[in-house]
Design a protein around this motif. Structure first.
Motif, PDB file in Angstrom:
ATOM      1  N   ALA A   1       0.927  -1.258  -0.030  1.00  0.00           N
ATOM      2  CA  ALA A   1      -0.015  -0.122  -0.162  1.00  0.00           C
ATOM      3  C   ALA A   1       0.897   1.308  -0.011  1.00  0.00           C
ATOM      4  O   ALA A   1       0.507   2.151  -0.723  1.00  0.00           O
ATOM      5  CB  ALA A   1      -1.065  -0.152   1.144  1.00  0.00           C
TER       6      ALA A   1
ATOM      7  N   THR B   1      -7.218   2.531  -5.115  1.00  0.00           N
ATOM      8  CA  THR B   1      -8.272   1.557  -4.631  1.00  0.00           C
ATOM      9  C   THR B   1      -7.757   0.144  -4.225  1.00  0.00           C
ATOM     10  O   THR B   1      -6.636  -0.141  -4.435  1.00  0.00           O
ATOM     11  CB  THR B   1      -9.344   1.351  -5.831  1.00  0.00           C
ATOM     12  OG1 THR B   1      -8.443   0.541  -6.884  1.00  0.00           O
ATOM     13  CG2 THR B   1      -9.817   2.800  -6.563  1.00  0.00           C
ATOM     14  N   LEU B   2      -8.677  -0.228  -3.512  1.00  0.00           N
ATOM     15  CA  LEU B   2      -8.106  -1.666  -2.641  1.00  0.00           C
ATOM     16  C   LEU B   2      -8.144  -2.829  -4.133  1.00  0.00           C
ATOM     17  O   LEU B   2      -7.340  -3.467  -3.980  1.00  0.00           O
ATOM     18  CB  LEU B   2      -9.316  -2.239  -2.023  1.00  0.00           C
ATOM     19  CG  LEU B   2      -9.364  -1.367  -0.618  1.00  0.00           C
ATOM     20  CD1 LEU B   2     -10.325  -2.189   0.334  1.00  0.00           C
ATOM     21  CD2 LEU B   2      -8.005  -1.321   0.220  1.00  0.00           C
TER      22      LEU B   2
ATOM     23  N   LEU C   1      -4.543  -2.300  -5.446  1.00  0.00           N
ATOM     24  CA  LEU C   1      -3.641  -2.803  -4.452  1.00  0.00           C
ATOM     25  C   LEU C   1      -3.598  -4.515  -4.632  1.00  0.00           C
ATOM     26  O   LEU C   1      -2.671  -5.144  -4.666  1.00  0.00           O
ATOM     27  CB  LEU C   1      -4.058  -2.482  -3.007  1.00  0.00           C
ATOM     28  CG  LEU C   1      -3.148  -3.128  -1.941  1.00  0.00           C
ATOM     29  CD1 LEU C   1      -1.962  -2.627  -2.042  1.00  0.00           C
ATOM     30  CD2 LEU C   1      -3.762  -2.456  -0.687  1.00  0.00           C
TER      31      LEU C   1
ATOM     32  N   HIS D   1      -9.708  -8.112   2.412  1.00  0.00           N
ATOM     33  CA  HIS D   1     -10.820  -7.870   3.530  1.00  0.00           C
ATOM     34  C   HIS D   1     -10.662  -8.623   4.692  1.00  0.00           C
ATOM     35  O   HIS D   1     -11.213  -8.227   5.754  1.00  0.00           O
ATOM     36  CB  HIS D   1     -12.392  -7.988   2.775  1.00  0.00           C
ATOM     37  CG  HIS D   1     -12.723  -6.979   1.851  1.00  0.00           C
ATOM     38  ND1 HIS D   1     -13.479  -7.232   0.578  1.00  0.00           N
ATOM     39  CD2 HIS D   1     -12.013  -5.856   1.448  1.00  0.00           C
ATOM     40  CE1 HIS D   1     -13.687  -6.303   0.174  1.00  0.00           C
ATOM     41  NE2 HIS D   1     -12.797  -5.319   0.415  1.00  0.00           N
TER      42      HIS D   1
ATOM     43  N   SER E   1     -11.749  -2.179   5.171  1.00  0.00           N
ATOM     44  CA  SER E   1     -12.341  -0.853   4.237  1.00  0.00           C
ATOM     45  C   SER E   1     -10.994  -0.281   3.900  1.00  0.00           C
ATOM     46  O   SER E   1      -9.927  -0.654   4.723  1.00  0.00           O
ATOM     47  CB  SER E   1     -13.273  -0.047   4.718  1.00  0.00           C
ATOM     48  OG  SER E   1     -12.677   0.522   6.017  1.00  0.00           O
ATOM     49  N   LYS E   2     -11.057   0.734   2.951  1.00  0.00           N
ATOM     50  CA  LYS E   2      -9.842   1.714   2.732  1.00  0.00           C
ATOM     51  C   LYS E   2      -9.258   2.434   3.864  1.00  0.00           C
ATOM     52  O   LYS E   2      -8.163   2.557   4.172  1.00  0.00           O
ATOM     53  CB  LYS E   2      -9.924   2.230   1.426  1.00  0.00           C
ATOM     54  CG  LYS E   2      -8.746   3.033   0.833  1.00  0.00           C
ATOM     55  CD  LYS E   2      -8.934   3.992  -0.162  1.00  0.00           C
ATOM     56  CE  LYS E   2      -7.667   4.749  -0.402  1.00  0.00           C
ATOM     57  NZ  LYS E   2      -7.748   5.463  -1.700  1.00  0.00           N
ATOM     58  N   ASP E   3     -10.399   2.619   4.537  1.00  0.00           N
ATOM     59  CA  ASP E   3     -10.103   3.859   5.567  1.00  0.00           C
ATOM     60  C   ASP E   3      -9.550   2.898   6.803  1.00  0.00           C
ATOM     61  O   ASP E   3      -8.635   3.309   7.568  1.00  0.00           O
ATOM     62  CB  ASP E   3     -11.602   4.310   6.455  1.00  0.00           C
ATOM     63  CG  ASP E   3     -12.038   5.301   5.655  1.00  0.00           C
ATOM     64  OD1 ASP E   3     -11.335   5.880   4.720  1.00  0.00           O
ATOM     65  OD2 ASP E   3     -13.172   5.812   6.146  1.00  0.00           O
TER      66      ASP E   3
ATOM     67  N   LEU F   1      -7.635   0.439   6.130  1.00  0.00           N
ATOM     68  CA  LEU F   1      -6.140   0.228   5.710  1.00  0.00           C
ATOM     69  C   LEU F   1      -5.504   1.459   5.939  1.00  0.00           C
ATOM     70  O   LEU F   1      -3.997   1.550   6.079  1.00  0.00           O
ATOM     71  CB  LEU F   1      -6.336   0.003   4.101  1.00  0.00           C
ATOM     72  CG  LEU F   1      -4.790  -0.161   3.306  1.00  0.00           C
ATOM     73  CD1 LEU F   1      -3.905  -1.125   3.881  1.00  0.00           C
ATOM     74  CD2 LEU F   1      -5.159  -0.302   1.772  1.00  0.00           C
ATOM     75  N   ILE F   2      -5.920   2.619   5.482  1.00  0.00           N
ATOM     76  CA  ILE F   2      -5.111   3.861   5.780  1.00  0.00           C
ATOM     77  C   ILE F   2      -4.936   4.088   7.372  1.00  0.00           C
ATOM     78  O   ILE F   2      -3.719   4.435   7.520  1.00  0.00           O
ATOM     79  CB  ILE F   2      -6.051   5.119   5.437  1.00  0.00           C
ATOM     80  CG1 ILE F   2      -6.251   5.158   3.958  1.00  0.00           C
ATOM     81  CG2 ILE F   2      -5.407   6.438   5.791  1.00  0.00           C
ATOM     82  CD1 ILE F   2      -5.075   5.263   2.976  1.00  0.00           C
TER      83      ILE F   2
END
Length: 221
Positions: A28, A40-41, A44, A56, A61-63, A65-66
């Motif tokens: 990432a 986007t996931l 990635l 997943h 979610s991406k949040d 991940l961040i």
């Protein structure tokens, strides 16, 4: 020894690396360094040669991940002695490490700065360490969070500024319209050279010292 019903394991390593939280975060960061926080996931997952659903299992979610990326960066920043040193001493090395750490991944800075820290353990522990040190040293409770936000905002801005040209504020074609600014910019770069520092680092150190000194004065208010 295997039985007739057992399937022998193939020798050597598996053809693809085993997916893990650490491997996802590493990929990432690499993707964000190229594409910024807009990745986007799905993109990635393609870089990792897995299906998006595989991600997943680690990040819903991406949040999330961040948040995981921020947690990893926070771990890299380190402690810097808030438990034993005065807050205004420990915060200096913390700020320097913070700037270098996020400056290495400029593409993700905006996303890291705007995502809430809720449920992101490493950042919560880090902020709690700073808040505890400030309160221990007599910093007004109602000023602790604004002070941390002010320092962090300065660090993030400085990390972005380090990506700009050294003479970013120097008038070129319109120098005659801003003689004072032109001379001041020249003097700033000359002073930084005399300190064997880049203009960006000298600016950061000056601003950090001034900001911390100003915040310390609020303990009397």
């Amino acid at each position: 020894m295997t039985t007739a019903t057992e399937t022998p394991r193939s020798a050597g390593r598996p053809r693809t690396a085993v997916l893990s939280r650490e491997r996802i975060l590493e990929a990432a960061f690499k993707l964000a360094d190229v594409r910024g926080a807009d990745f986007t996931l799905a993109a990635l997952a393609r870089n990792l040669d897995v299906r998006p659903s595989a991600l997943h299992h680690y990040f819903a979610s991406k949040d999330q991940l961040i948040a995981g990326m921020r947690g990893q960066l926070t771990s890299r920043i380190g402690d810097h002695g808030f438990d034993t040193l005065p807050w205004h001493v420990a915060i200096l090395d913390w700020a320097r490490a913070y700037r270098l750490t996020i400056g290495a991944h400029p593409g993700i800075i905006a996303a890291l700065a705007t995502l809430p820290v809720d449920d992101e353990l490493e950042s919560i522990i880090d902020y709690e360490r700073i808040a505890s040190a400030m309160l221990r040293d007599g910093f007004p409770e109602h000023r602790v969070v604004p002070a941390i936000v002010a320092i962090e905002s300065f660090i993030i801005g400085s990390a972005l500024d380090s990506l700009a040209p050294e003479d970013n504020l120097r008038p070129v074609e319109n120098a005659t319209l801003a003689p004072h600014l032109t001379e001041a910019e020249h003097a700033a770069r000359a002073y930084a050279d005399a300190q064997s520092r880049s203009a960006a680092i000298e600016t950061f150190e000056y601003g950090l010292a001034a900001l911390v000194a100003g915040l310390r004065s609020t303990t009397l208010q």
